[in-house]
Every structure is written in structure tokens, then in C-alpha cells.
Write an enzyme that holds these catalytic residues in place. Structure first.
Site, PDB file in Angstrom:
ATOM      1  CG  HIS A  76      -2.070  -0.914   1.037  1.00 33.90           C
ATOM      2  ND1 HIS A  76      -3.136  -1.057   0.738  1.00 33.90           N
ATOM      3  CD2 HIS A  76      -1.829  -2.543   1.882  1.00 33.90           C
ATOM      4  CE1 HIS A  76      -3.771  -2.006   0.932  1.00 33.90           C
ATOM      5  NE2 HIS A  76      -2.793  -2.946   1.463  1.00 33.90           N
ATOM      6  CG  ASN A 149      -7.983  -4.236   1.160  1.00 26.80           C
ATOM      7  OD1 ASN A 149      -7.468  -3.466   1.312  1.00 26.80           O
ATOM      8  ND2 ASN A 149      -7.189  -5.671   1.247  1.00 26.80           N
TER       9      ASN A 149
END
Ligand code: HDD
Length: 693
Positions: A76, A149
């Protein structure tokens, strides 16, 4: 060697301007506060001589610069974030004591960061990838981080496999590529050997993984959590975010082209929308289950590779998040934000999901190498804002708090002699873990209830609309075609046969390989009732709200048509940008000049949701020899977008291969007929423009 001008600015020998401060408040200083007289020239031995080691100003500036970067997130790394508020609209007091979930009308500040997973911090915004959706709620009882997510499940069931998964998907170890792409040997090698990842792979190959905008993605807490009420009772909970703008994806070909046209496409889109006051919003919803509900599921609620269909367990909307403020400083806020699943508040608790349990260690740990100190919670973006934080943790690198007194241990009786004794634990209001019974032998085990790896993968595929299924199959063809190891393709295909025979055949056919034997399954998959909520197409109403219409205008064009498109699109909630062959704008039929937002070569149609070609006959003729104009129309058509046009634009449409359909609208009859198709993709057109698996 310098000239002093009237306003105090100074010109150096080379004539360069050295801006000078006129007050002490406005002046440049060193990190330690000493004022500078010159920010252009280092200290030299003579005008052409060597620079002196004595130059503490130069050394400090260069040294600070040399250390500007910190390690990027191991996953990420590429992300964009915004500040906002969460407002609770319905109380969950029956289930939890958490104030953030029980005080209706309460506005809790949030900081939300969206991200891709695999690419580095400088990688593109539009690869095929999962999107991170991490929300930090600054609640009155401490920070609560919901680190989720845009996909409700995960690749693996046990955190011990996370380093393997990430090593496999990131650039290959010897060659350092590919960047931000799963279409390579090592990723698919791992996937083929890990049948539990099959369900997630379905999602990752679906249109969910190529979103149009971060403002248009759903979010999920993924893991199962617990809510704990005042009586100490626990319910399982799944958290969901639903975008008010609905969901929207790109076409794969479009995503690839956006990567070249604007690698910052999502970051810019989020920043611009907030900057102009078009604040993105999400509904916050929960699925709540008792232990008995969980026991009745045909899978294990602790298995993060499974979702709970909302048709059987409906979502309850309890609040709304609005992102309404861009960060002031990307590094200080977005980069230094540390999200931790362990940031939890009284009334919310963890489940025994073995993926979540591993996460509880990893995030705190990674901040130590990323931010370099146990005191990262003191960085302004990470500080608890809704309440004080106080304990006896002391010292360490970059300690910014100045503690007073002697009380740095507990228990202490210093208060008895009038000294400050410091804070104490609160047996009633403090965080209490749910008293979940624990039993069994210590062993490295995977529960039998985690064995079914295919039923939900099948459920997902069969729940999709026809175009989405075709995109998924085509994505698998694309990715597997990038795999050079044949045995890897064979193994993945062997797993796919457990998901859906038709899908497996289509993919094998697309790759051009024989359908291999079905791989043995740990548990035979079962057919589950389709879940329409898993679709993107048709799930949310078609809308132009928050979208962008691009209007290509040439000299001699009719300004009234441009205005009609602008008015109609804006009335439908879209923004409109003008594209012209020259950045200065287009000279319209009536002699006026229409300012352009973009020059044609820098604004391909992939950057817009729908386009209009407002061309004069002469303007069109000139564009027939301009590749960027032909691509503009061709791509808009190929990416299933609505195309409004003046009749004069027809030669360009013909040259671009644009065929008549309900999404290709002559603007002679006004702009309204263009608005309806502009609010959606023309799925019927797709078979005309590409061969799908
Ligand atoms: Fe993770 C970051 C989401 C499993 C270890 N993760 C990270 C971020 C998101 C997620 C959104 C970025 C946060 C930010 O914006 O700073 N991760 C998930 C989800 C998972 C998941 C939804 C599955 C349910 N993660 C997971 C596991 C592990 C990690 C199983 C390790 C055992 N994740 C990390 C990390 C990161 C991270 C290495 C990198 C940067 C950071 O934490 O702060 O610790």
C-alpha cells in the site's frame, strides 16, 4: 558583488533575483533559528574558489534534503488521503458501548487513505490491483482505525502466508520488475499453489480492481470483528462502506492508457473533487451476527476468504462519512499516517480470525521501521484528537512531549504528598477484551471449516452480469498469457475448473491451451444462491454526478452547442472541461474565444466519462490528420462512452471507426438526449469493439 534594489531585493552577479525579507517574521532561518542573508550562494573562498566546510547553512540544507525520504510502506505504498467527518445516524447501543457507534448525530473527525497494494509510492494509480480503504476515526475514546480494502475478502486465511503473498506479487526478486502488476510468473505460481486464494483472485480479476475513481469504490473491513455491549455480550460484525456516487470501473484498455496519460489520475481526481467542494461520501453499514447465526453459515466466519452475502444477512446503514478537506502537506499527513488494526476502542473487539490476529502484530511493528520511533503516535496525524492520551510510556527517539514531575511508574503514592500521581486504569470504562472461551491443544493447525476454497469463488462469478463475467474471463486470459511458465498456467487452470467449467473453458480457449485436469479440491464446492449485491453493473443507479464530460471544440464551432452540453451535463451533476487543439482556446463561430482547459494531445478521452465533439466543418477537416483527435473518438467509442457530436464531426467519427448506436448522439436536437447514455457505459457496444473471452 550584489546590487541592492529599492524594495530590498538583491540581484546577484548573474543577475538572479534574491528575494529579501522585510520583517523578522518573514525571514528565512536555519533549523535552529539563525536568520539567513543569502539563499542563493554558498560560502566560497573567492568568487571562483572552493566551498568552505564552515558553511553550516549549506550543510544543514543539503543534509536535511538528503534525509527527506522515509521507507515507503512495504504494501500500500502508493496512496492518497483526505480529512473528513463521520456522522452516526443510527445507534448500535444494543450491541456496543463504543461512543462512536452509539451517539447519534455525533460527528467524529476522520482521516481516510486509499491505496494500491503492489506498486511503489511513485507507481501509477490505475493498475489492476486491490485498493486499500483505511479510515482513522479520532473518537472520544481513542483512535479507531478500520484498515480495509475495496474487496470484502482476502487472498489467504492465515497471516503466516502474508510475506509469501506479497513477495510473489511484487516485482520479481532478481529482475526488479514488473512494477504494480500481478500479471507475472511469481504471482500466479503462488496463486496456483494456494487454492484458498481462488475466491480473491476472482475479485482481483473483476472490474472492481480497475476503478474509475477512489470516490466510486466500496470499502470493507474484511475481517470479522466483535461488538461488545454493556452486558459484556458479543456479536460478530462486518463493516461496509457504500459510495454515494455509486461504483464505476474503467475498461482494461482504458486503465492502461490512463496510466500513460495521467499516472496520478486517482490522486488528482480525489484532490480536485474535494478542492472544488464536491465532497465524496460513503454510507457506513454493518452486518451483525450472533454466535448462532455464525454457526449456521456454510463456512467459517473467522475465514477471511469468505464473505457473508447481504441477501441472507442484510446491511444496516448506521452512518455517513464525508471527505471534505485535502491534506495541507502530503508527507506530514498522508505519508506519515500510521493505520493500525490494533487501534480499537472499548466496545469493539477482535475475532479469532487468524489473518486478523497476525495483522495485530504487523502494523505496529512496521511503523517502527517506517517512522523510526516508538513515538510515532505523537506525529500530529496519528495523535488521538478526540481525547487525551496519557500513560507512563516515556522517552525514546523523537520524544516531543515534555513530562513534568516524578510520576513515571504506577502504582505510585505521590499524590499522598501533594505531587501529581498521573493517570490510572479505569476498570469500568476502560477497554475490556471479550471473554471468549479458549480451548484445544497448542498446534499449527488449519480448521476443517476453512477447507472449502471454491464455493464462494463460484458464487462470485455466477453473480456477475454478462459483461462483467466476460471482463473477468478476459482479465484471466491477459494475466495468464503474461505467465511464461506453462506448468503454472496449467495449475491455475486446474483450480479454475473447480470454480466454473464454462469460465475455465473460456479462459483456456483465450489463452490457447488445452483444458487441463481438474485439481483435487480439499472440499467439494457447492452451488450457492447468486448474490446480486456482488455485481457492479446495475447495482447503483446510472449517474453523471461527480463524473467528468470532455468537450472537444475547434475554431469555428457553434458556441451554443458547447453551452447546451455544458448546461445539461452540469445540471446532471457532472463537471465539464474544454479541450481544443490549442491551449489558448477555440475561436467560435460568433468570433468569441472559448478558453480551453486542455490541449488536445494532453487530454485524451480516457480522462473523461463521456465526450462531446463540437466541431466546425473546417475544424473537423483539420483534425482528420491529427492522430490525437482520431484516438480521442476511437477510444471513447472503444471504452463504451457516450459520444455527443455536431453533424460536422461525422468525417472524424467515420475515420475513427465510430459506428452509430444509442450512445452516439447527434447534438443537433439539443444536449438532453446525450445525458442519459453519458451516465453509463454502453455495454451493448462491447462485442463490436473487442473480442472478449
Ligand atoms: Fe495490511 C498496510 C489492508 C492484511 C500487513 N493493509 C495496509 C493498508 C491497508 C491494508 C489498507 C494501508 C494502510 C495505509 O493507508 O497506511 N491488510 C489490509 C487488509 C488485509 C490486510 C484489508 C486483510 C484483511 N496486512 C495484512 C496482513 C498483514 C498486513 C495479513 C501482515 C501479517 N498491511 C500490513 C503492513 C502495512 C499494511 C505491512 C504496510 C504499511 C502499514 O502496514 O502501515 O503492516
Amino acid at each position: 558583488m550584489t546590487d541592492q534594489s529599492k524594495n530590498g531585493d538583491v540581484r546577484g552577479n548573474g543577475g538572479e533575483l534574491q528575494q529579501q525579507a522585510s520583517t523578522p517574521e518573514a525571514r528565512l532561518t536555519t533549523n535552529h533559528g539563525a536568520p539567513l542573508s543569502d539563499n542563493q550562494n554558498s560560502l566560497r573562498g573567492g568568487p571562483r574558489g572552493p566551498t568552505l566546510l564552515e558553511d553550516f547553512i549549506l550543510r544543514e540544507k543539503i543534509q536535511h534534503f538528503d534525509h527527506e525520504r522515509i521507507p515507503e510502506r512495504i504494501v500500500h505504498a502508493r496512496g492518497s488521503a483526505a480529512h473528513g467527518v463521520f456522522e452516526l445516524t443510527e445507534s448500535l447501543a444494543a450491541y456496543t458501548t463504543a461512543k462512536v457507534l452509539t451517539e447519534v448525530g455525533e460527528k467524529t473527525e476522520v482521516f481516510t487513505r486509499f491505496s494500491t497494494v503492489a506498486g511503489g509510492a511513485g507507481s501509477i494509480d490505475t493498475p489492476r490491483d486491490v485498493r486499500g480503504f483505511a479510515v482513522k476515526f479520532y473518537t472520544k475514546e481513542g483512535n479507531w482505525d478500520l484498515v480495509g480494502n475495496n474487496i470484502p475478502i482476502f487472498f489467504i486465511q492465515d497471516a503466516i502466508k502474508f510475506p509469501d503473498l506479497i513477495h510473489a506479487v511484487k516485482m520479481e526478486a532478481d529482475r526488479g520488475y514488473p512494477q504494480a502488476a500481478s500479471a507475472h510468473d511469481t504471482f500466479w505460481d503462488f496463486i496456483g499453489l494456494m487454492p484458498e486464494s481462488t475466491h480473491m483472485v476472482m475479485w482481483a480479476m473483476s472490474d472492481r480492481a480497475i476503478p474509475r475513481s477512489l470516490r466510486m469504490i466500496e470499502g470493507f473491513g474484511v475481517n470479522t470483528f466483535r461488538l461488545v455491549n454493556a452486558e459484556g455480550q458479543s456479536h460478530f460484525v462486518k463493516f461496509h462502506w457504500r459510495p454515494r456516487l455509486g461504483t464505476q470501473s474503467t475498461c482494461w484498455d482504458e486503465a492502461v492508457k490512463i496510466a500513460g496519460a495521467d499516472p496520478d489520475f486517482h490522486r488528482r481526481d480525489l484532490f480536485d473533487a474535494i478542492d472544488k467542494g464536491d465532497f465524496p461520501e460513503w454510507d457506513f453499514a454493518v452486518q451483525i451476527l450472533t454466535q448462532a447465526d455464525a454457526d449456521a453459515l456454510p463456512f467459517d466466519i473467522l475465514d477471511a476468504t469468505k464473505l457473508i452475502p447481504e441477501e441472507t444477512h442484510p446491511l444496516k446503514v448506521i452512518g455517513r462519512m464525508t471527505l471534505n478537506r485535502n491534506p495541507d502537506n502530503f508527507f506530514a499527513e498522508t505519508e506519515q499516517a500510521a493505520f493500525l488494526p490494533t487501534n480499537i476502542v472499548p466496545g469493539i473487539d477482535f475475532s479469532e480470525d487468524p489473518l486478523l490476529q497476525g495483522r495485530l502484530f504487523s502494523y505496529q511493528d512496521t511503523q517502527l521501521s517506517r517512522l523510526g520511533t516508538v513515538n510515532f503516535h505523537q506525529i500530529p496525524i496519528n495523535r488521538a484528537k478526540g481525547c487525551p492520551f496519557q500513560n507512563f510510556q516515556r522517552d525514546g527517539h523523537m520524544q516531543t512531549q515534555v513530562f513534568t514531575g516524578r510520576a513515571n511508574y504506577e502504582p505510585n503514592s505521590l499524590a499522598e504528598s501533594g505531587e501529581a500521581g498521573g493517570p490510572r486504569a479505569d476498570a469500568k470504562g476502560g477497554f475490556t477484551s471479550f471473554r471468549a472461551p479458549v480451548e484445544g491443544e497448542k498446534a499449527r493447525l488449519r480448521s476443517e471449516t476453512f477447507a472449502d476454497h471454491y464455493s464462494q469463488a463460484r458464487l462470485f462469478f455466477r453473480s456477475l452480469e454478462t459483461p462483467e463475467q466476460a471482463h473477468l474471463a478476459s482479465a484471466l486470459v491477459f494475466e495468464l498469457s503474461k505467465v511464461s511458465l506453462e506448468h503454472v498456467r496449467v495449475r491455475v487452470m486446474g483450480n479454475l475448473r473447480n470454480v466454473d467449467e464454462d469460465l475455465a473453458k473460456r479462459v483456456a480457449d483465450g489463452v490457447g491451451m488445452a483444458l487441463p485436469k481438474k485439481n483435487p479440491a480439499a472440499a467439494e464446492p457447492i452451488d450457492l444462491a447468486p448474490s446480486p449485491a456482488l455485481r457492479l453493473v446495475g447495482k447503483y443507479p446510472a449517474s453523471l454526478k461527480g463524473r467528468m464530460v470532455g468537450v472537444l471544440v475547434t475554431d469555428g464551432a457553434d458556441g451554443a452547442v458547447v453551452k447546451a452540453v455544458q448546461d445539461a451535463a452540469e445540471a446532471a451533476g457532472a463537471a465539464v472541461e474544454i479541450i481544443a487543439p490549442k491551449r489558448g482556446g477555440a475561436k467560435l463561430k460568433d468570433g468569441s474565444t472559448l478558453k480551453a482547459d486542455h490541449q488536445l494531445a494532453g487530454a485524451p478521452s480516457v480522462l473523461f466519462d463521456a465526450v462531446a465533439l463540437v466541431l466546425s466543418a473546417e475544424g473537423c477537416k483539420q483534425l482528420l490528420t491529427e492522430g490525437a483527435a482520431i484516438d480521442f473518438a476511437k477510444d471513447a467509442f472503444g471504452h463504451l462512452k457516450a459520444i455527443g457530436h455536431t453533424p460536422e464531426a461525422q468525417p472524424l467519427l467515420d475515420k475513427a471507426g465510430v459506428e452509430a448506436d444509442t450512445g452516439v448522439v447527434d447534438l443537433s436536437n439539443g444536449a438532453d438526449p446525450f445525458i442519459k447514455p453519458a451516465a453509463t457505459r454502453q455495454w451493448d457496444r462491447e462485442p463490436k469493439v473487442r473480442i472478449l473471452a
